[in-house]
Design a protein around this motif. Structure first.
Motif, PDB file in Angstrom:
ATOM      1  N   GLY A  16      58.706  82.187  77.244  1.00 20.64           N
ATOM      2  CA  GLY A  16      58.880  83.592  77.609  1.00 20.64           C
ATOM      3  C   GLY A  16      58.955  83.874  79.112  1.00 20.64           C
ATOM      4  N   ALA A  17      59.007  82.840  79.946  1.00 19.00           N
ATOM      5  CA  ALA A  17      58.966  83.048  81.400  1.00 19.00           C
ATOM      6  C   ALA A  17      60.346  83.114  82.061  1.00 19.00           C
ATOM      7  N   LYS A  18      61.409  82.947  81.288  1.00 15.52           N
ATOM      8  CA  LYS A  18      62.749  82.831  81.868  1.00 15.52           C
ATOM      9  C   LYS A  18      63.119  84.009  82.764  1.00 15.52           C
ATOM     10  N   GLU A  19      62.985  85.226  82.272  1.00 13.67           N
ATOM     11  CA  GLU A  19      63.400  86.411  83.040  1.00 13.67           C
ATOM     12  C   GLU A  19      62.616  86.560  84.343  1.00 13.67           C
ATOM     13  N   ALA A  20      61.307  86.435  84.270  1.00 16.89           N
ATOM     14  CA  ALA A  20      60.459  86.599  85.452  1.00 16.89           C
ATOM     15  C   ALA A  20      60.747  85.491  86.467  1.00 16.89           C
ATOM     16  N   PHE A  21      60.891  84.263  85.989  1.00 11.31           N
ATOM     17  CA  PHE A  21      61.201  83.160  86.892  1.00 11.31           C
ATOM     18  C   PHE A  21      62.558  83.378  87.559  1.00 11.31           C
ATOM     19  N   GLN A  22      63.537  83.750  86.777  1.00 11.53           N
ATOM     20  CA  GLN A  22      64.894  83.940  87.303  1.00 11.53           C
ATOM     21  C   GLN A  22      64.915  85.010  88.393  1.00 11.53           C
ATOM     22  N   ARG A  23      64.147  86.064  88.201  1.00 10.99           N
ATOM     23  CA  ARG A  23      64.071  87.133  89.197  1.00 10.99           C
ATOM     24  C   ARG A  23      63.490  86.598  90.519  1.00 10.99           C
ATOM     25  N   PHE A  25      63.389  83.496  91.499  1.00 13.86           N
ATOM     26  CA  PHE A  25      64.317  82.492  92.020  1.00 13.86           C
ATOM     27  C   PHE A  25      65.459  83.160  92.793  1.00 13.86           C
ATOM     28  N   LEU A  26      66.073  84.166  92.194  1.00 15.43           N
ATOM     29  CA  LEU A  26      67.242  84.808  92.814  1.00 15.43           C
ATOM     30  C   LEU A  26      66.880  85.749  93.956  1.00 15.43           C
ATOM     31  N   GLU A  27      65.740  86.423  93.861  1.00 17.35           N
ATOM     32  CA  GLU A  27      65.382  87.430  94.861  1.00 17.35           C
ATOM     33  C   GLU A  27      64.565  86.882  96.026  1.00 17.35           C
ATOM     34  N   THR A  28      63.837  85.787  95.826  1.00 19.04           N
ATOM     35  CA  THR A  28      62.980  85.255  96.887  1.00 19.04           C
ATOM     36  C   THR A  28      63.330  83.820  97.262  1.00 19.04           C
ATOM     37  N   ILE A  29      63.326  82.933  96.283  1.00 16.88           N
ATOM     38  CA  ILE A  29      63.484  81.509  96.584  1.00 16.88           C
ATOM     39  C   ILE A  29      64.834  81.205  97.228  1.00 16.88           C
ATOM     40  N   VAL A  30      65.916  81.612  96.590  1.00 14.51           N
ATOM     41  CA  VAL A  30      67.251  81.291  97.119  1.00 14.51           C
ATOM     42  C   VAL A  30      67.486  81.923  98.491  1.00 14.51           C
ATOM     43  N   PRO A  31      67.266  83.239  98.666  1.00 10.61           N
ATOM     44  CA  PRO A  31      67.510  83.820  99.996  1.00 10.61           C
ATOM     45  C   PRO A  31      66.647  83.189 101.093  1.00 10.61           C
ATOM     46  N   LEU A  32      65.402  82.871 100.792  1.00  9.05           N
ATOM     47  CA  LEU A  32      64.529  82.275 101.800  1.00  9.05           C
ATOM     48  C   LEU A  32      64.973  80.853 102.138  1.00  9.05           C
ATOM     49  N   ARG A  33      65.291  80.074 101.116  1.00  2.00           N
ATOM     50  CA  ARG A  33      65.799  78.715 101.375  1.00  2.00           C
ATOM     51  C   ARG A  33      67.043  78.795 102.262  1.00  2.00           C
ATOM     52  N   GLN A  34      67.960  79.691 101.934  1.00  2.00           N
ATOM     53  CA  GLN A  34      69.190  79.814 102.714  1.00  2.00           C
ATOM     54  C   GLN A  34      68.903  80.266 104.144  1.00  2.00           C
ATOM     55  N   ALA A  35      67.964  81.169 104.322  1.00  2.00           N
ATOM     56  CA  ALA A  35      67.603  81.650 105.656  1.00  2.00           C
ATOM     57  C   ALA A  35      67.040  80.516 106.519  1.00  2.00           C
ATOM     58  N   LEU A  36      66.445  79.524 105.870  1.00  2.00           N
ATOM     59  CA  LEU A  36      65.864  78.388 106.593  1.00  2.00           C
ATOM     60  C   LEU A  36      66.837  77.207 106.693  1.00  2.00           C
ATOM     61  N   GLY A  37      68.095  77.451 106.364  1.00  2.00           N
ATOM     62  CA  GLY A  37      69.127  76.436 106.550  1.00  2.00           C
ATOM     63  C   GLY A  37      69.382  75.518 105.373  1.00  2.00           C
ATOM     64  N   VAL A  76      54.878  84.810  96.599  1.00  2.07           N
ATOM     65  CA  VAL A  76      55.248  84.504  95.208  1.00  2.07           C
ATOM     66  C   VAL A  76      54.721  83.128  94.826  1.00  2.07           C
ATOM     67  N   ASN A  77      54.524  82.932  93.538  1.00  2.00           N
ATOM     68  CA  ASN A  77      54.077  81.638  93.048  1.00  2.00           C
ATOM     69  C   ASN A  77      54.911  81.256  91.827  1.00  2.00           C
ATOM     70  N   PRO A  78      56.110  80.681  92.060  1.00  8.00           N
ATOM     71  CA  PRO A  78      56.960  80.335  90.926  1.00  8.00           C
ATOM     72  C   PRO A  78      56.314  79.342  89.962  1.00  8.00           C
TER      73      PRO A  78
END
Length: 94
Positions: A16-23, A25-37, A76-78
């Motif tokens: 049941g964690a798919k939706e919360a994890f995906q949010r 991932f897309l809203e915090t993890i990806v943008p932050l990783r990209q901001a750090l190169g 966040v704590n994925p």
């Protein structure tokens, strides 16, 4: 800088964690990783609970440390959504 170091990250999510994890991932993890190169090379659902993604950086260890110490990442704590996690560096063939 050297060649890109690519890491495969495979997660098994809790039921049941798919939706919360995906949010997160897309809203915090990806943008932050990209901001750090980091370059996010792809992210894939293998099933409802199996997730696979690839991330790369020329100076992976230094960038990874900066990522985990970043204040946005600490909000966040994925891992709360994960049952299991596998990470390994991969070598490009093609």
């Amino acid at each position: 800088m050297g060649p890109m170091k690519v890491q495969m990250r495979r997660y098994t999510l809790k039921e049941g964690a798919k939706e919360a994890f995906q949010r997160v991932f897309l809203e915090t993890i990806v943008p932050l990783r990209q901001a750090l190169g980091f370059k996010v090379l792809g992210a894939y659902w293998l099933s409802e609970r199996e997730f696979l993604w690839f991330v790369a950086h020329e100076d992976f260890d230094r960038a990874e440390q900066a990522y985990y110490q970043h204040p946005e990442r600490q909000k966040v704590n994925p891992r709360e959504f994960l049952e299991a996690m596998e990470t390994r560096f991969v070598e490009r063939l093609l």
